[in-house]
Design a protein around this motif. Sequence first.
Motif, mmCIF file in Angstrom:
data_model
loop_
_atom_site.group_PDB
_atom_site.id
_atom_site.type_symbol
_atom_site.label_atom_id
_atom_site.label_comp_id
_atom_site.label_asym_id
_atom_site.label_seq_id
_atom_site.Cartn_x
_atom_site.Cartn_y
_atom_site.Cartn_z
ATOM 1 N N GLU A 185 44.578 75.518 93.138
ATOM 2 C CA GLU A 185 43.990 74.477 92.302
ATOM 3 C C GLU A 185 42.498 74.334 92.551
ATOM 4 O OE1 GLU A 185 45.875 70.816 93.239
ATOM 5 O OE2 GLU A 185 47.878 71.596 92.905
ATOM 6 N N ARG A 186 42.106 74.541 93.762
ATOM 7 C CA ARG A 186 40.734 74.324 94.196
ATOM 8 C C ARG A 186 39.736 75.172 93.398
ATOM 9 N NH1 ARG A 186 38.812 71.890 98.624
ATOM 10 N NH2 ARG A 186 36.759 72.607 99.173
ATOM 11 N N MET B 38 38.764 73.634 90.025
ATOM 12 C CA MET B 38 38.247 72.266 90.029
ATOM 13 C C MET B 38 36.755 72.220 90.354
ATOM 14 S SD MET B 38 41.282 70.141 91.921
ATOM 15 C CE MET B 38 40.591 68.552 91.502
ATOM 16 N N LEU C 2 34.328 70.430 92.446
ATOM 17 C CA LEU C 2 34.391 69.602 93.642
ATOM 18 C C LEU C 2 33.027 69.507 94.312
ATOM 19 C CD1 LEU C 2 37.637 71.148 95.165
ATOM 20 C CD2 LEU C 2 37.428 68.956 93.984
ATOM 21 N N VAL D 113 41.660 68.687 98.153
ATOM 22 C CA VAL D 113 42.359 68.474 96.887
ATOM 23 C C VAL D 113 43.676 67.755 97.182
ATOM 24 C CG1 VAL D 113 43.463 69.601 94.912
ATOM 25 C CG2 VAL D 113 41.335 70.534 95.866
ATOM 26 N N GLY E 127 41.679 63.093 92.033
ATOM 27 C CA GLY E 127 42.219 64.412 92.368
ATOM 28 C C GLY E 127 41.824 64.969 93.720
ATOM 29 N N PHE E 128 40.946 64.265 94.429
ATOM 30 C CA PHE E 128 40.460 64.800 95.699
ATOM 31 C C PHE E 128 39.895 63.697 96.580
ATOM 32 C CE2 PHE E 128 37.147 65.158 92.484
ATOM 33 C CZ PHE E 128 36.024 64.627 93.107
#
Length: 101
Positions: A40-41, A44, A46, A97, A82-83
């Motif tokens: 997922e990272r 995303m 971030l 995450v 989400g994080f």
Amino acid sequence: MKKLTSAAIAASLAISAFGLATVPGATAEEVKVPVMSQGERKSMDLPDTGQTRETVRQRYGDPVSTSGPVGDPPITQWHYPGFVVYFEYNRVIHTVVKPAR
């Protein structure tokens, strides 16, 4: 000392609880997924290590909640949907995450 995996521990408990015999030469497989390689990272957007609190706030808005500072050096957490962003003093040291539910 041998390192036991969760599968080996579970097998050992089953053997103890149910009186099962061990299979000579049987092994358990340990699967490790490093935090930085979470699937997922990659998809995303971030915060990056080293960014300031102000930069994070400008890009992602205000956090849903915060906790800290705790310890020495002081670590603060900013929680987003989400994080979670971890700060040491004023700089990002890590972003984690949250697991999908």
